[in-house]
Motif scaffolding. Structure first.
Motif, PDB file in Angstrom:
ATOM      1  N   ILE A 163      -8.814  -2.983  -7.718  1.00 36.51           N
ATOM      2  CA  ILE A 163      -9.838  -3.658  -6.907  1.00 36.51           C
ATOM      3  C   ILE A 163     -10.468  -2.683  -5.907  1.00 36.51           C
ATOM      4  CG2 ILE A 163     -10.231  -5.495  -5.213  1.00 36.51           C
ATOM      5  CD1 ILE A 163      -7.797  -6.950  -6.685  1.00 36.51           C
ATOM      6  N   ASP A 202     -29.012  -9.165 -10.756  1.00 39.49           N
ATOM      7  CA  ASP A 202     -29.788  -7.947 -10.516  1.00 39.49           C
ATOM      8  C   ASP A 202     -29.567  -7.401  -9.113  1.00 39.49           C
ATOM      9  OD1 ASP A 202     -30.960  -7.712 -12.946  1.00 39.49           O
ATOM     10  OD2 ASP A 202     -32.742  -8.895 -12.422  1.00 39.49           O
ATOM     11  N   GLY A 203     -29.647  -6.112  -9.010  1.00 35.77           N
ATOM     12  CA  GLY A 203     -29.799  -5.377  -7.763  1.00 35.77           C
ATOM     13  C   GLY A 203     -29.005  -5.892  -6.581  1.00 35.77           C
ATOM     14  N   TYR A 245     -13.445  -0.596  -7.174  1.00 33.13           N
ATOM     15  CA  TYR A 245     -14.753  -1.238  -7.064  1.00 33.13           C
ATOM     16  C   TYR A 245     -15.227  -1.278  -5.621  1.00 33.13           C
ATOM     17  CZ  TYR A 245     -14.181  -2.772 -11.881  1.00 33.13           C
ATOM     18  OH  TYR A 245     -14.034  -2.807 -13.239  1.00 33.13           O
ATOM     19  N   ASN A 246     -14.307  -1.568  -4.733  1.00 30.25           N
ATOM     20  CA  ASN A 246     -14.650  -1.671  -3.319  1.00 30.25           C
ATOM     21  C   ASN A 246     -15.221  -0.341  -2.823  1.00 30.25           C
ATOM     22  OD1 ASN A 246     -14.685  -3.448  -1.088  1.00 30.25           O
ATOM     23  ND2 ASN A 246     -12.996  -2.303  -0.166  1.00 30.25           N
ATOM     24  N   ALA A 281     -26.427  -8.693  -7.059  1.00 32.81           N
ATOM     25  CA  ALA A 281     -25.187  -8.248  -7.716  1.00 32.81           C
ATOM     26  C   ALA A 281     -24.260  -7.591  -6.698  1.00 32.81           C
ATOM     27  CB  ALA A 281     -25.503  -7.271  -8.848  1.00 32.81           C
ATOM     28  N   ILE A 282     -24.834  -6.756  -5.862  1.00 32.25           N
ATOM     29  CA  ILE A 282     -24.005  -6.047  -4.887  1.00 32.25           C
ATOM     30  C   ILE A 282     -23.401  -7.010  -3.868  1.00 32.25           C
ATOM     31  CG2 ILE A 282     -24.135  -4.367  -2.996  1.00 32.25           C
ATOM     32  CD1 ILE A 282     -25.885  -2.698  -4.800  1.00 32.25           C
ATOM     33  N   TYR A 324       0.793  -1.232   0.000  1.00 33.94           N
ATOM     34  CA  TYR A 324       0.000   0.000   0.000  1.00 33.94           C
ATOM     35  C   TYR A 324       0.827   1.284   0.000  1.00 33.94           C
ATOM     36  CZ  TYR A 324      -4.191  -2.835   0.463  1.00 33.94           C
ATOM     37  OH  TYR A 324      -5.204  -3.722   0.221  1.00 33.94           O
ATOM     38  N   ILE A 346     -24.838   0.179  -8.704  1.00 37.44           N
ATOM     39  CA  ILE A 346     -24.755  -0.636  -9.920  1.00 37.44           C
ATOM     40  C   ILE A 346     -24.557   0.236 -11.157  1.00 37.44           C
ATOM     41  CG2 ILE A 346     -26.118  -2.154 -11.423  1.00 37.44           C
ATOM     42  CD1 ILE A 346     -27.029  -3.547  -8.906  1.00 37.44           C
ATOM     43  N   ASN A 353     -14.921  -8.660  -3.983  1.00 42.64           N
ATOM     44  CA  ASN A 353     -13.941  -7.634  -3.606  1.00 42.64           C
ATOM     45  C   ASN A 353     -13.079  -8.079  -2.433  1.00 42.64           C
ATOM     46  OD1 ASN A 353     -14.145  -5.408  -5.280  1.00 42.64           O
ATOM     47  ND2 ASN A 353     -15.927  -4.602  -4.205  1.00 42.64           N
ATOM     48  N   VAL A 402     -20.528  -8.803  -5.662  1.00 42.35           N
ATOM     49  CA  VAL A 402     -19.351  -7.951  -5.849  1.00 42.35           C
ATOM     50  C   VAL A 402     -18.650  -7.736  -4.509  1.00 42.35           C
ATOM     51  CG1 VAL A 402     -18.542  -5.638  -6.508  1.00 42.35           C
ATOM     52  CG2 VAL A 402     -20.212  -6.810  -7.930  1.00 42.35           C
ATOM     53  N   ASP A 403     -19.439  -7.640  -3.462  1.00 43.67           N
ATOM     54  CA  ASP A 403     -18.880  -7.457  -2.125  1.00 43.67           C
ATOM     55  C   ASP A 403     -18.023  -8.665  -1.705  1.00 43.67           C
ATOM     56  OD1 ASP A 403     -18.807  -5.478  -0.212  1.00 43.67           O
ATOM     57  OD2 ASP A 403     -20.253  -6.499   1.078  1.00 43.67           O
ATOM     58  N   ILE A 406     -18.785   0.252  -4.262  1.00 38.99           N
ATOM     59  CA  ILE A 406     -19.805  -0.609  -3.662  1.00 38.99           C
ATOM     60  C   ILE A 406     -20.078  -0.235  -2.200  1.00 38.99           C
ATOM     61  CG2 ILE A 406     -20.125  -2.990  -2.832  1.00 38.99           C
ATOM     62  CD1 ILE A 406     -20.906  -2.824  -5.667  1.00 38.99           C
ATOM     63  N   ASN A 466     -16.977   0.182 -15.306  1.00 38.75           N
ATOM     64  CA  ASN A 466     -16.538  -1.002 -16.063  1.00 38.75           C
ATOM     65  C   ASN A 466     -16.299  -0.685 -17.528  1.00 38.75           C
ATOM     66  OD1 ASN A 466     -16.326  -3.238 -14.386  1.00 38.75           O
ATOM     67  ND2 ASN A 466     -18.527  -3.590 -14.398  1.00 38.75           N
ATOM     68  N   VAL A 508      -4.154  -4.010  -6.829  1.00 39.69           N
ATOM     69  CA  VAL A 508      -4.978  -3.765  -5.639  1.00 39.69           C
ATOM     70  C   VAL A 508      -5.659  -2.395  -5.733  1.00 39.69           C
ATOM     71  CG1 VAL A 508      -3.482  -2.686  -3.865  1.00 39.69           C
ATOM     72  CG2 VAL A 508      -5.043  -4.521  -3.223  1.00 39.69           C
ATOM     73  N   ALA A 538     -10.655 -10.622  -3.599  1.00 39.75           N
ATOM     74  CA  ALA A 538      -9.652 -10.092  -4.524  1.00 39.75           C
ATOM     75  C   ALA A 538      -8.597  -9.294  -3.767  1.00 39.75           C
ATOM     76  CB  ALA A 538     -10.333  -9.229  -5.590  1.00 39.75           C
ATOM     77  N   ILE A 539      -9.034  -8.523  -2.781  1.00 43.15           N
ATOM     78  CA  ILE A 539      -8.079  -7.764  -1.966  1.00 43.15           C
ATOM     79  C   ILE A 539      -7.181  -8.728  -1.187  1.00 43.15           C
ATOM     80  CG2 ILE A 539      -7.892  -6.230   0.047  1.00 43.15           C
ATOM     81  CD1 ILE A 539     -10.423  -4.769  -1.069  1.00 43.15           C
ATOM     82  N   TYR A 546     -15.748  -8.172 -12.841  1.00 44.22           N
ATOM     83  CA  TYR A 546     -16.788  -7.283 -12.321  1.00 44.22           C
ATOM     84  C   TYR A 546     -17.885  -7.066 -13.355  1.00 44.22           C
ATOM     85  CZ  TYR A 546     -13.624  -6.137  -8.476  1.00 44.22           C
ATOM     86  OH  TYR A 546     -12.815  -6.208  -7.380  1.00 44.22           O
ATOM     87  N   ASN A 547     -17.479  -6.912 -14.585  1.00 47.14           N
ATOM     88  CA  ASN A 547     -18.444  -6.680 -15.648  1.00 47.14           C
ATOM     89  C   ASN A 547     -19.439  -7.839 -15.740  1.00 47.14           C
ATOM     90  OD1 ASN A 547     -19.221  -4.819 -17.682  1.00 47.14           O
ATOM     91  ND2 ASN A 547     -18.433  -6.212 -19.250  1.00 47.14           N
ATOM     92  N   PHE A 579     -11.037 -14.884 -12.476  1.00 48.39           N
ATOM     93  CA  PHE A 579     -10.189 -14.209 -11.486  1.00 48.39           C
ATOM     94  C   PHE A 579      -8.974 -15.067 -11.147  1.00 48.39           C
ATOM     95  CE2 PHE A 579      -8.655 -13.324  -7.232  1.00 48.39           C
ATOM     96  CZ  PHE A 579      -8.374 -11.973  -7.342  1.00 48.39           C
ATOM     97  N   ILE A 588     -21.871  -7.786 -12.717  1.00 49.18           N
ATOM     98  CA  ILE A 588     -22.870  -6.709 -12.778  1.00 49.18           C
ATOM     99  C   ILE A 588     -23.879  -6.941 -13.899  1.00 49.18           C
ATOM    100  CG2 ILE A 588     -23.071  -4.272 -13.470  1.00 49.18           C
ATOM    101  CD1 ILE A 588     -22.375  -4.416 -10.614  1.00 49.18           C
TER     102      ILE A 588
END
Lengths: 341, 341
Positions: free
Chosen positions: A128, B139-140, A131-132, B143-144, A44, A144, B151, B147-148, A135, A151, A125, B154-155, B131-132, B87, B135
Motif C-alpha cells: 500500500i 481520469d486525471g 502506491y502512497n 483518479a488521484i 513497521y 497516473i 490509500n 487513490v488518495d 501518489i 500496477n 502495508v 488501506a493503511i 488500484y488498477n 478491498f 486508475i
C-alpha cells in the motif's frame, strides 16, 4: 584506475552524469530519510528490517539510471526508485512465507524473525505504501502513468508467483511456460523500474518500452543464473540454501530442459525423485544434480542466459540517446551477472 | 407497502433517485461483468469465490448512495463501489488466515477451501486490482483523489489489524485504544467508501468529509454490535463461530470495559481465564460470558453503540443537501444495525 574506468569517468563528467556509487549514495540517503517510524511499531519494524537487509538494490538503481539517460537531475526519480525496492521487498516477504524459506540474504526471513502473521500484514502495508509514495510524490498525469506501469508489473508478479506454485504440483513444465513465469515473477519488475525511470526522465514512450524490454531480458538472464546457482552455487556466496529449489520440487529451467532431453529411464528417475519423501535432503539434492550433470543442463542454461543477455543489449542499443549515456546500464548489467563469472 | 415506504418511494421518484434494491441490482450487474476470468485460474478463482460468498455488500452501496446524494447518474460510481468491496474482501482473506478462522459468511474461508499460500497471494492480487480499477476507471485529478482516499483507508486498515493483534498479547487495553483500533480496522473503510462516492458525485470537500465521519461513526457502532454478537449472538444467524473472540483472547470493548469495572477478584478471574490453556473451549466461553453478564457489559456496549449511531446521524444532518436526499443512507444504516434489534 584502469583505462576503461578512466574512460567511463571522463564520459560521465562530460555528460554531467553521476557514477554508480554516487547514485547508490543518493538512493541510500533517500531511503534513510524514508524509513517507517510511525506506529504501530510491530507493523513497521519488520518493514525497516527487510529494507535494511542489504541486497544489491538493483531495482532502484535501474530507475535512477533510466532517468539519468534522459536528464541530468535524478532527484525526481528517487521516490519511484524507492517504490521499486519497497515492492521488491514486499514480494520477498510474502514469497518467503509461501516457500517456508528460513533465510534471505543470509539473515532470518521476516516470518522467521517475527511470525507468519506479521509477514502477511507488514507485507500488505508495504504494498500500500508503494502506491502512497507514488501518489504523494508525483503530480497529475505523471503519477497516473507511474501507477499504471506499477500496477501492470505488480499484477504480473503475483501471476508469476502463482505459476511458480502451480509448477510444483505439475508433472512437467515446458520451457516456454517456464520463461513466461520468470518473466512475470522476476523480470517484469526490472523492466518496470527502468520504464518508470525513463518516464520520469521524459523519455519517448518508444524508448521507455525499449528499456522495459531491456530490463525483462536482463531479468530472465538473471533468473536463469539464479536457478543455476541454487543448484550448483557456492553456499557461502549464494546467501540462500543451495539445493532449495530441488527440495521444493521447483520446476526450474534445469528441470524443464531435463524433461525435454532425458530418455525414458532418466525421466522416470527424475519424476520418482520428485515424488519421493523418504529420502535424506542431501541425497535428493545430490541425485537430482547428478541427473542434470549427465544431461549437460548447466551449460545449456548458461547458453540460454547469454542469449537473453545479448537480446537485452540489442534493445538497449536501440534507445534513442547517445551511446555514451548507456555505459552505466551496461556496467550494472555486467555487475548483475558477475556472480556467475 | 407501509406509509413510510410509500413516502420514501415518492421522495425517490421526486428526486429521480434509485431505490436500495435498484442500486443493489446495478452493483450486482457491474460486479458480474467484472469477475476475474483471466489466467492463472488458481490465483483468480479464490477471488471470485470470496466475492460471491454473498454478504450484505454494504460498502459498495454506501459509495453509490453517497454519489446519488449529489447527482442523478450513479454509473460513474460503480467502479469505486466495486473497489470498496474488493478491498473489503482482500482484508477478510488475509485476516481470516491470521485469525485461523474456518468460516466466513457461513462458508469455508479461502485458506480453508484452498490453502494459506493461495489466501496470501490471491489477497495480494485483489489489493493490486483495487488500484488498477481506480486508475483505469477514472481520469486525471479524480483518479488521484480517489487513490488518495483509498490509500489512507488501506493503511489504516492494516494498522488497525496490527493493533488488534497486539491486543491479544497485551494484558489490558483501554477503551480509547480499543475504539481507535476498530475505527481503523473496520470503520475507516465505510467512511472511505462514502467519501469516494461523494467525490465522484461532485460534493464539496466539507460534505465529503462529513460523510467520511458519518461512515466512521456508523462503523464503530457496527463493530461494537459485532463484538456483542460474537459473544452473545445466535450461532444460526451470526454466520461465524460464536465465542470466537473469547477463544482468541480478543480484547474487545467487552473486555476493555470489564477491566475498568471489575473488582480485583473478578479482574484476576478474567485474566487467568485468558492465560488458561487446559480448559474446554465451551467452558472458557461460558465463564467469560458469565463475568460479562455480572458486570452488565452487554447493556453498556449497546448504549455506547447507540451513542455512536446518534453521532453518525448528526454528521449526516450537516451534509449540505436536501434532507430528503438522505433517506436511503438513513435506512441502510438502520438495516445495518437490524440484526441487533
Amino acid at each position: 584506475m584502469s583505462q576503461k574506468d578512466q574512460n567511463a569517468a571522463y564520459i560521465l563528467q562530460l555528460f554531467k552524469m553521476q557514477t554508480l556509487s554516487q547514485l547508490r549514495a543518493s538512493y541510500h540517503n533517500f531511503a534513510n530519510l524514508n524509513t517507517f517510524e510511525q506506529a504501530p511499531i510491530a507493523l513497521y519494524e519488520p518493514v525497516n528490517y527487510i529494507m535494511n537487509l542489504g541486497g544489491k538494490q538493483i531495482r532502484p538503481l535501474l530507475t535512477l539510471l533510466a532517468t539519468q539517460m534522459f536528464k541530468e537531475d535524478i532527484a525526481p526519480a528517487l521516490p519511484a526508485a524507492f517504490v521499486a525496492e519497497l515492492f521488491h521487498n514486499f514480494s520477498l516477504v510474502h514469497d518467503d512465507i509461501m516457500d517456508v524459506a528460513p533465510l534471505r540474504r543470509g539473515k532470518q526471513t521476516v516470518h522467521e524473525k517475527y511470525d507468519v502473521n506479521t509477514g502477511i500484514l507488514s507485507g500488505d502495508v508495504m504494498l500500500i505504501h508503494c502506491y502512497n509514495k507514488l501518489i504523494k510524490s508525483y503530480d497529475g498525469a505523471l503519477a497516473i502513468q507511474l501507477v499504471d506501469i506499477f500496477n501492470k508489473v505488480a499484477i504480473e508478479v503475483c501471476e508469476g508467483q502463482q505459476y511458480d506454485i502451480n509448477f510444483e504440483t505439475q508433472d512437467t513444465v515446458t520451457i516456454s511456460e517456464y520463461i513466461d513465469m520468470i518473466e512475470k515473477k522476476t523480470a517484469a519488475l526490472l523492466g518496470g523500474a527502468l520504464q518508470m525511470g525513463a518516464v520520469i526522465g521524459g523519455a519517448s514512450s518508444e524508448d521507455a518500452l525499449l528499456l522495459d524490454d531491456f530490463g525483462r531480458k536482463i531479468g530472465i538472464a538473471f533468473q536463469l543464473q539464479d536457478d543455476i546457482l541454487d543448484t550448483f552455487g557456492d553456499p557461502e556466496k549464494f546467501g540462500k540454501k543451495v539445493g532449495g529449489d530441488i527440495l521444493q520440487n521447483k520446476k526450474t529451467y534445469l528441470v524443464a530442459r531435463s524433461f525435454e532431453k532425458a530418455d525414458m529411464h532418466t525421466e522416470q528417475a527424475l519424476k520418482s525423485l520428485f515424488n519421493q519423501t523418504d529420502i535424506l535432503e542431501a541425497d535428493k539434492i545430490d541425485k537430482v544434480r547428478t541427473i542434470f550433470e549427465g544431461l549437460d543442463i548447466q551449460n545449456e542454461a548458461t547458453q540460454l542466459l547469454n542469449d537473453y543477455y545479448r537480446q537485452a543489449m540489442v534493445s538497449l542499443e536501440k534507445v534513442n540517446v547517445a551511446s555514451d549515456r548507456k555505459i552505466l546500464l551496461k556496467s550494472i548489467s555486467d555487475e548483475l551477472m558477475q556472480r556467475e563469472k
